[in-house]
Design a protein around this motif. Sequence first.
Motif, short mmCIF file in Angstrom:
data_model
loop_
_atom_site.label_atom_id
_atom_site.label_comp_id
_atom_site.label_asym_id
_atom_site.label_seq_id
_atom_site.Cartn_x
_atom_site.Cartn_y
_atom_site.Cartn_z
N GLN A 1 -14.75 8.16 9.06
CA GLN A 1 -14.44 8.14 7.10
C GLN A 1 -12.95 7.10 7.28
O GLN A 1 -12.90 6.54 6.13
N SER A 2 -11.86 7.27 7.97
CA SER A 2 -11.16 6.99 8.08
C SER A 2 -10.88 5.27 8.11
O SER A 2 -10.21 4.46 8.15
N GLN B 1 -0.99 9.33 6.57
CA GLN B 1 -1.21 8.61 4.90
C GLN B 1 -0.88 7.74 4.22
O GLN B 1 -1.20 7.68 2.33
N ASN C 1 -0.86 3.28 3.72
CA ASN C 1 -2.47 2.60 4.40
C ASN C 1 -0.54 1.31 4.44
O ASN C 1 -0.94 0.84 5.29
N GLU D 1 -4.40 8.83 14.55
CA GLU D 1 -4.27 9.44 13.11
C GLU D 1 -4.63 10.77 13.22
O GLU D 1 -4.36 11.49 11.99
N ARG E 1 -5.92 4.50 17.12
CA ARG E 1 -6.14 5.37 15.63
C ARG E 1 -6.46 6.72 16.13
O ARG E 1 -6.33 7.63 15.34
N TRP F 1 -12.22 10.05 11.76
CA TRP F 1 -12.11 9.34 12.89
C TRP F 1 -13.11 8.10 11.82
O TRP F 1 -12.98 6.90 11.79
#
Length: 300
Positions: free
Chosen positions: A41-42, A163, A165, A198, A194, A39
């Motif tokens: 890192q994204s 995956q 963007n 995600e 998110r 979470w």
Amino acid sequence: MKNENQDIRIRTDIRENSALRRSFDALAQKTFGLTFEGWYQSGGWQADYQPHALAEGTRVVANVSVSRCPMRLDGVQMQLVQLGTVMVDDACRGQGLARRLMESACETWADRCDGMFLFANDSVLDFYPKFGFRPMQETIFERTADQPGSNPAKLQVTPLSVQSNTDMQLLRRLFAKGNPFARFAMAGNEGLMRFYAEQFLCGGLRWLPEADMAVILEEDGDTATIWDCFGSGAAPLAEVLAAVIPPEARRVRLGFTPADPAGFSAQPLKEDDTTLFVRGHALAEQLASARLMFPLLAHA
């Protein structure tokens, strides 16, 4: 930790400090089986989620996280704060660390929001009332699913990929528009959305371009749970549901409180090992009388 007089202090810079963040993540994995690193890192871990951790150096030994959760009820925005990720290292239990953090969080945030809430498991139902929290009954809205073929003119539906963007930018854009079908809805904290979208619900992300809507859903046997809907609301909820509900579903559950509950049964929510607590008498009375479902995506 040898005793309570060691250099153990409250740290709120967990996200920014890599060593503290790794220790926090390790304790979360040990306690809940959850990891927050992906979470982070994204870019999903944003300032709206702030751990209040007790740390000995860079070792996190206890935590209570504060999530700023702006909500909108009947068109009126309120600033709520949620407490969550309450955890204490096994080696440090029985020293009052959770109490210390709860008292600090409540004192810090009580005058900076319209109310506070949290979700507790059955083992700590007697703990949170000590800090002014009271249990509140939620209401779940559900109905039988439409039979296949009953709505032949369905809206186009396209899966969204975490995956991509482009897809995630689309999801964030629609999230910012809010849920047009909800009486009680999230009005911010993209990061929480998110966190679920995600990691845990990535297979249930749908885009309806004709309606300018995104839907997050989950399938469990013959039940489809609509966690949330975002967008302009160019099509009614009935058409959105007819488009996204899988044909094998026999029951539809909403993860939010519909503004128009016609066609849905409203029942007290009975969820294993989970109880909603609210702090603030006026807020609790207001929410309880409204027969609400706290948005599923707001659970931290």
